[in-house]
Design a protein around this motif. Structure first.
Motif, mmCIF file in Angstrom:
data_model
loop_
_atom_site.group_PDB
_atom_site.id
_atom_site.type_symbol
_atom_site.label_atom_id
_atom_site.label_comp_id
_atom_site.label_asym_id
_atom_site.label_seq_id
_atom_site.Cartn_x
_atom_site.Cartn_y
_atom_site.Cartn_z
ATOM 1 N N PHE A 96 0.865 -1.181 0.000
ATOM 2 C CA PHE A 96 0.000 0.000 0.000
ATOM 3 C C PHE A 96 0.900 1.228 0.000
ATOM 4 C CE2 PHE A 96 -2.521 -3.395 1.734
ATOM 5 C CZ PHE A 96 -3.769 -3.226 1.161
ATOM 6 N N VAL A 97 0.603 2.191 -0.854
ATOM 7 C CA VAL A 97 1.490 3.338 -1.034
ATOM 8 C C VAL A 97 0.740 4.659 -0.871
ATOM 9 C CG1 VAL A 97 3.049 2.097 -2.579
ATOM 10 C CG2 VAL A 97 1.111 3.339 -3.550
ATOM 11 N N ASP B 154 -10.485 6.733 1.337
ATOM 12 C CA ASP B 154 -9.074 7.047 1.141
ATOM 13 C C ASP B 154 -8.948 8.261 0.219
ATOM 14 O OD1 ASP B 154 -6.366 7.136 0.722
ATOM 15 O OD2 ASP B 154 -6.184 5.064 0.038
ATOM 16 N N GLU B 155 -9.141 9.432 0.779
ATOM 17 C CA GLU B 155 -9.111 10.664 -0.015
ATOM 18 C C GLU B 155 -7.743 10.963 -0.609
ATOM 19 O OE1 GLU B 155 -12.568 13.632 1.315
ATOM 20 O OE2 GLU B 155 -10.889 13.541 2.724
ATOM 21 N N ALA B 156 -6.676 10.622 0.092
ATOM 22 C CA ALA B 156 -5.337 10.919 -0.424
ATOM 23 C C ALA B 156 -5.054 10.130 -1.702
ATOM 24 C CB ALA B 156 -4.281 10.622 0.628
ATOM 25 N N LEU C 263 -0.606 -0.129 -8.032
ATOM 26 C CA LEU C 263 -1.067 -0.347 -6.659
ATOM 27 C C LEU C 263 -2.295 0.504 -6.327
ATOM 28 C CD1 LEU C 263 2.253 -0.688 -4.638
ATOM 29 C CD2 LEU C 263 0.628 -2.474 -5.260
ATOM 30 N N PHE C 264 -2.461 1.625 -7.008
ATOM 31 C CA PHE C 264 -3.617 2.476 -6.724
ATOM 32 C C PHE C 264 -4.932 1.809 -7.115
ATOM 33 C CE2 PHE C 264 -0.284 5.635 -6.477
ATOM 34 C CZ PHE C 264 -0.647 6.282 -5.314
ATOM 35 N N PHE C 265 -4.906 0.958 -8.125
ATOM 36 C CA PHE C 265 -6.126 0.239 -8.494
ATOM 37 C C PHE C 265 -6.487 -0.766 -7.422
ATOM 38 C CE2 PHE C 265 -4.481 1.788 -12.516
ATOM 39 C CZ PHE C 265 -5.594 2.461 -12.976
#
Length: 172
Positions: free
Chosen positions: A29-30, A71-73, A91-93
């Protein structure tokens, strides 16, 4: 009134608690604190209940993850990348859905119950406890790990989370 008792608290935890430093990173997770914060508070609560994972009797433990904002960021990062005609990292997907971190917690602790994610417009705590009570009452779970997270609090405080492990009240 049915006379039925509501859920009982088996363990609870918060992040931050006195002495806490930075939220521990969560592999895979990034960029955002949302997923590491969920994992940290869940682990703290489950350690208080079971000491170590996987939890032998947690097969029918559900997870209810409640966040009014999500997760707004990560969402803002993806929006900015798309607007700038850049490709967001893969990773964002994966991490863009709260179920992914809930599933990671469930796998690590051996929790085999349902996973429910809520984004209530009203009182997050009331919505979470109502969902947990329903899962317990309907027999879908023997216990519920309720995680309440707010990474954008109205009062300007730092992001925070609470985890509560609930049992079935008057049910065996």
């Amino acid at each position: 009134m049915t006379g039925r008792e509501g859920p009982t608290v088996r363990a609870e935890a918060a992040w931050p608690e006195p002495g806490d430093g930075a939220i521990p990173p969560l592999p895979g997770f990034v960029h955002s604190a949302f997923n590491p914060l969920v994992a940290a508070v869940a682990d703290r609560c489950l350690r208080r209940a079971y000491r170590a994972g996987p939890a032998a009797d947690a097969e029918r433990t559900a997870i209810v993850l409640v966040s009014p904002t999500g997760d707004e960021a990560s969402a803002a990062h993806v929006r900015a990348a798309v607007a700038a005609d850049r490709r967001p990292g893969p990773l964002f997907f994966f991490q863009s859905v709260p179920n992914s971190v809930a599933g990671q917690v469930a796998a690590r602790w051996g929790l085999g119950g349902p996973v429910v994610c809520l984004a209530p417009t009203g009182d997050p705590r009331a919505a979470g406890f109502a969902e947990a009570d329903l899962l317990l009452y309907d027999g879908d779970a023997d216990a519920v790990l309720l995680i309440l997270i707010d990474t954008a609090p109205d009062d300007g405080d730092a992001e925070s989370a609470v985890a509560v492990l609930l049992g079935g009240g008057d049910q065996p």
